[in-house]
Enzyme design. Structure first.
Site, mmCIF file in Angstrom:
data_model
loop_
_atom_site.group_PDB
_atom_site.id
_atom_site.type_symbol
_atom_site.label_atom_id
_atom_site.label_comp_id
_atom_site.label_asym_id
_atom_site.label_seq_id
_atom_site.Cartn_x
_atom_site.Cartn_y
_atom_site.Cartn_z
ATOM 1 N N ARG A 1 6.634 12.107 23.836
ATOM 2 C CA ARG A 1 7.613 11.216 23.227
ATOM 3 C C ARG A 1 8.758 10.924 24.179
ATOM 4 O O ARG A 1 9.705 10.226 23.809
ATOM 5 C CB ARG A 1 8.178 11.912 22.004
ATOM 6 C CG ARG A 1 7.831 11.282 20.682
ATOM 7 C CD ARG A 1 8.546 12.146 19.690
ATOM 8 N NE ARG A 1 8.625 11.692 18.366
ATOM 9 C CZ ARG A 1 7.693 11.815 17.438
ATOM 10 N NH1 ARG A 1 6.516 12.276 17.714
ATOM 11 N NH2 ARG A 1 7.952 11.444 16.223
ATOM 12 N N ARG B 1 6.088 6.894 1.489
ATOM 13 C CA ARG B 1 5.084 7.900 1.894
ATOM 14 C C ARG B 1 5.140 9.153 1.026
ATOM 15 O O ARG B 1 6.204 9.643 0.687
ATOM 16 C CB ARG B 1 5.304 8.299 3.352
ATOM 17 C CG ARG B 1 4.379 9.450 3.770
ATOM 18 C CD ARG B 1 4.280 9.631 5.249
ATOM 19 N NE ARG B 1 5.564 9.825 5.886
ATOM 20 C CZ ARG B 1 5.729 9.872 7.209
ATOM 21 N NH1 ARG B 1 4.691 9.704 8.004
ATOM 22 N NH2 ARG B 1 6.923 10.044 7.715
ATOM 23 N N ARG C 1 15.653 8.177 13.420
ATOM 24 C CA ARG C 1 14.360 8.354 14.101
ATOM 25 C C ARG C 1 13.993 7.090 14.874
ATOM 26 O O ARG C 1 13.434 7.159 15.973
ATOM 27 C CB ARG C 1 13.278 8.702 13.074
ATOM 28 C CG ARG C 1 13.441 10.136 12.560
ATOM 29 C CD ARG C 1 12.721 10.346 11.241
ATOM 30 N NE ARG C 1 11.300 10.075 11.328
ATOM 31 C CZ ARG C 1 10.535 9.805 10.272
ATOM 32 N NH1 ARG C 1 11.058 9.764 9.062
ATOM 33 N NH2 ARG C 1 9.249 9.578 10.436
HETATM 34 P P1 AP5 Z 1 6.358 13.069 13.411
HETATM 35 O O1 AP5 Z 1 5.842 13.845 12.281
HETATM 36 O O2 AP5 Z 1 5.472 12.775 14.540
HETATM 37 O O3 AP5 Z 1 7.023 11.742 12.837
HETATM 38 P P2 AP5 Z 1 7.061 10.240 13.406
HETATM 39 O O4 AP5 Z 1 6.728 9.983 14.810
HETATM 40 O O5 AP5 Z 1 8.401 9.771 12.964
HETATM 41 O O6 AP5 Z 1 5.887 9.557 12.732
HETATM 42 P P3 AP5 Z 1 5.482 9.622 11.237
HETATM 43 O O7 AP5 Z 1 4.679 10.850 10.961
HETATM 44 O O8 AP5 Z 1 6.692 9.393 10.368
HETATM 45 O O9 AP5 Z 1 4.612 8.297 11.117
HETATM 46 P P4 AP5 Z 1 3.070 8.036 11.411
HETATM 47 O O10 AP5 Z 1 2.983 7.074 12.526
HETATM 48 O O11 AP5 Z 1 2.287 9.304 11.506
HETATM 49 O O12 AP5 Z 1 2.708 7.258 10.071
HETATM 50 P P5 AP5 Z 1 1.753 7.678 8.839
HETATM 51 O O13 AP5 Z 1 0.327 7.583 9.240
HETATM 52 O O14 AP5 Z 1 2.217 8.935 8.186
HETATM 53 O O15 AP5 Z 1 7.680 13.814 14.009
HETATM 54 C C1 AP5 Z 1 8.649 14.323 13.120
HETATM 55 C C2 AP5 Z 1 9.792 14.933 13.897
HETATM 56 O O16 AP5 Z 1 9.320 16.026 14.720
HETATM 57 C C3 AP5 Z 1 10.495 13.997 14.902
HETATM 58 O O17 AP5 Z 1 11.492 13.218 14.281
HETATM 59 C C4 AP5 Z 1 11.067 15.002 15.912
HETATM 60 O O18 AP5 Z 1 12.228 15.615 15.406
HETATM 61 C C5 AP5 Z 1 9.978 16.063 15.986
HETATM 62 N N1 AP5 Z 1 8.979 15.812 17.047
HETATM 63 C C6 AP5 Z 1 7.639 15.564 16.865
HETATM 64 N N2 AP5 Z 1 7.031 15.385 18.042
HETATM 65 C C7 AP5 Z 1 7.989 15.518 19.003
HETATM 66 C C8 AP5 Z 1 7.990 15.411 20.423
HETATM 67 N N3 AP5 Z 1 6.862 15.139 21.096
HETATM 68 N N4 AP5 Z 1 9.159 15.610 21.085
HETATM 69 C C9 AP5 Z 1 10.308 15.883 20.423
HETATM 70 N N5 AP5 Z 1 10.378 15.974 19.073
HETATM 71 C C10 AP5 Z 1 9.238 15.798 18.369
HETATM 72 O O19 AP5 Z 1 2.047 6.428 7.851
HETATM 73 C C11 AP5 Z 1 3.317 6.241 7.247
HETATM 74 C C12 AP5 Z 1 3.121 5.661 5.833
HETATM 75 O O20 AP5 Z 1 2.562 4.371 5.923
HETATM 76 C C13 AP5 Z 1 2.160 6.468 4.944
HETATM 77 O O21 AP5 Z 1 2.625 6.424 3.628
HETATM 78 C C14 AP5 Z 1 0.821 5.728 5.065
HETATM 79 O O22 AP5 Z 1 0.018 5.877 3.922
HETATM 80 C C15 AP5 Z 1 1.290 4.298 5.273
HETATM 81 N N6 AP5 Z 1 0.414 3.547 6.173
HETATM 82 C C16 AP5 Z 1 -0.016 3.959 7.416
HETATM 83 N N7 AP5 Z 1 -0.779 3.014 7.974
HETATM 84 C C17 AP5 Z 1 -0.815 1.982 7.083
HETATM 85 C C18 AP5 Z 1 -1.449 0.699 7.114
HETATM 86 N N8 AP5 Z 1 -2.174 0.301 8.171
HETATM 87 N N9 AP5 Z 1 -1.268 -0.127 6.042
HETATM 88 C C19 AP5 Z 1 -0.507 0.274 4.972
HETATM 89 N N10 AP5 Z 1 0.101 1.480 4.891
HETATM 90 C C20 AP5 Z 1 -0.051 2.318 5.958
HETATM 91 MG MG MG Z 2 2.805 11.341 11.451
#
Ligand code: AP5
Ligand code: MG
Ligand code: ZN
Length: 218
Positions: free
Chosen positions: A93, A127, A171
C-alpha cells in the site's frame, strides 16, 4: 481456467471490491487470499500485542507502519500454500512496501480496480461482514437471505467500525496520498492490469479472468 502459478497484488481504493473479487478467485480457483486488513482486524479482536498496536490506527483510517506490515507479509509468504500462487489483498500500500516485497517475492501483476469516490461511500456504508467466516455482503447490492445472518455459515453480520463516513474519508485520503503512486510504479514495470471495478461483481470477476492470462507464465 487452468493456472500453474498466479501471484497477484490487488490494488484499488477502499471498497473497490478487492476482498469480494479475491474471495471469488479463492473459491473458484483455489488461489490463497491474503488480506492484511483481515489479519489486523483478527489481531485487534484477539487483543494480541499486534492488535493493541494497530487498533487506533485502523479506527482512524490511517496506515499501519511499513515495518510491521512488511514483517507480517514476509512471514506469511514463507508458508508452503503460497509457493505457486497468492492474491495479496491490500498489500503493498506504499512504495516502500512494494520495494520490500520485490526483495522476497516476484508478483506477476498488480490489478487495479478503478471505482469512483462517490460509489465507494455507497459501497462501504452498506457493507456487512460475517463475524465467523468473513463473507462480504452489501445491504443493497448483495443482501443476505435472512437479515443479519450469513448465508454461508449462519454467523452474525456486522458493520466494520472503519466504515463510518468520516473514517472512510480518512481512508480515501490515505489511499490517494500513499497507495495511488503504486499504479505508476507497477505500470513502469509493465505489470499493471487496470479493471473497471464499477459494474456488478460477476462482471468485474469475468473481466479480471479474461485479462489476467497475458501476465501469467505459460
Ligand atoms: P483493508 O481491510 O484492506 O481495507 P481497504 O483497503 O480500505 O479495503 P476494503 O476492505 O474496505 O474494501 P475492498 O476493496 O476489500 O471492498 P469489498 O470487496 O469489501 O484495510 C483496513 C485497514 O488496515 C487500513 O485502513 C489500514 O489501517 C490497515 N492496513 C491494511 N493493509 C495495510 C497495509 N498494506 N499497510 C498499512 N496499513 C494497512 O467491497 C466493499 C463493499 O462493496 C461490500 O459491501 C461488497 O459487497 C460491495 N461490492 C464489492 N464489489 C462490488 C461490485 N462489483 N458491485 C456491487 N457491490 C460491490
Ligand atoms: Mg477488503
Ligand atoms: Zn459466515
Amino acid at each position: 481456467m487452468n493456472i500453474q502459478s498466479m501471484k497477484l497484488i490487488f490494488l484499488g481504493p477502499p471498497g473497490a471490491g478487492k476482498g469480494t473479487i479475491s474471495k471469488m478467485a479463492a473459491e473458484r480457483l483455489g488461489v490463497p487470499q491474503i488480506s492484511t486488513g483481515d489479519m489486523f482486524r483478527t489481531a485487534v479482536k484477539e487483543k494480541t500485542e499486534l492488535g493493541l498496536r494497530v487498533q487506533a490506527i485502523l479506527a482512524a483510517g490511517g496506515l499501519v507502519p511499513d515495518e510491521l506490515t512488511i514483517a507480517i507479509i514476509r512471514e506469511r509468504l514463507s508458508w508452503p500454500d503460497v509457493r505457486q500462487s497468492y492474491i495479496l489483498d491490500g498489500f503493498p500500500r506504499t512504495i516502500p512496501q512494494a520495494e520490500a516485497l520485490a526483495a522476497f517475492s516476484s508478483p506477476d501483476a498488480a490489478v487495479d480496480f478503478e471505482v469512483r469516490d462517490d460509489l465507494i461511500l455507497f459501497r462501504l456504508t452498506g457493507r456487512r461482514v460475517c463475524r465467523a467466516c468473513g463473507a462480504i455482503y452489501h445491504a443493497v447490492t448483495k443482501p443476505p437471505k435472512v437479515d443479519g445472518i450469513c448465508d454461508l455459515c449462519g454467523g452474525e453480520l456486522y458493520t466494520r467500525n472503519d466504515d463510518r463516513e468520516e473514517t472512510v474519508k480518512a481512508r480515501l485520503r490515505a489511499y490517494h496520498e500513499e497507495t495511488e503512486p503504486l499504479i505508476g510504479y507497477y505500470a513502469g514495470k509493465g505489470r499493471l492490469l487496470t479493471i473497471d471495478g464499477s459494474p456488478d461483481a460477476e462482471t468485474v470477476y469475468t473481466t479480471f479472468i479474461s485479462e489476467i492470462g497475458r501476465f501469467l507464465k505459460k
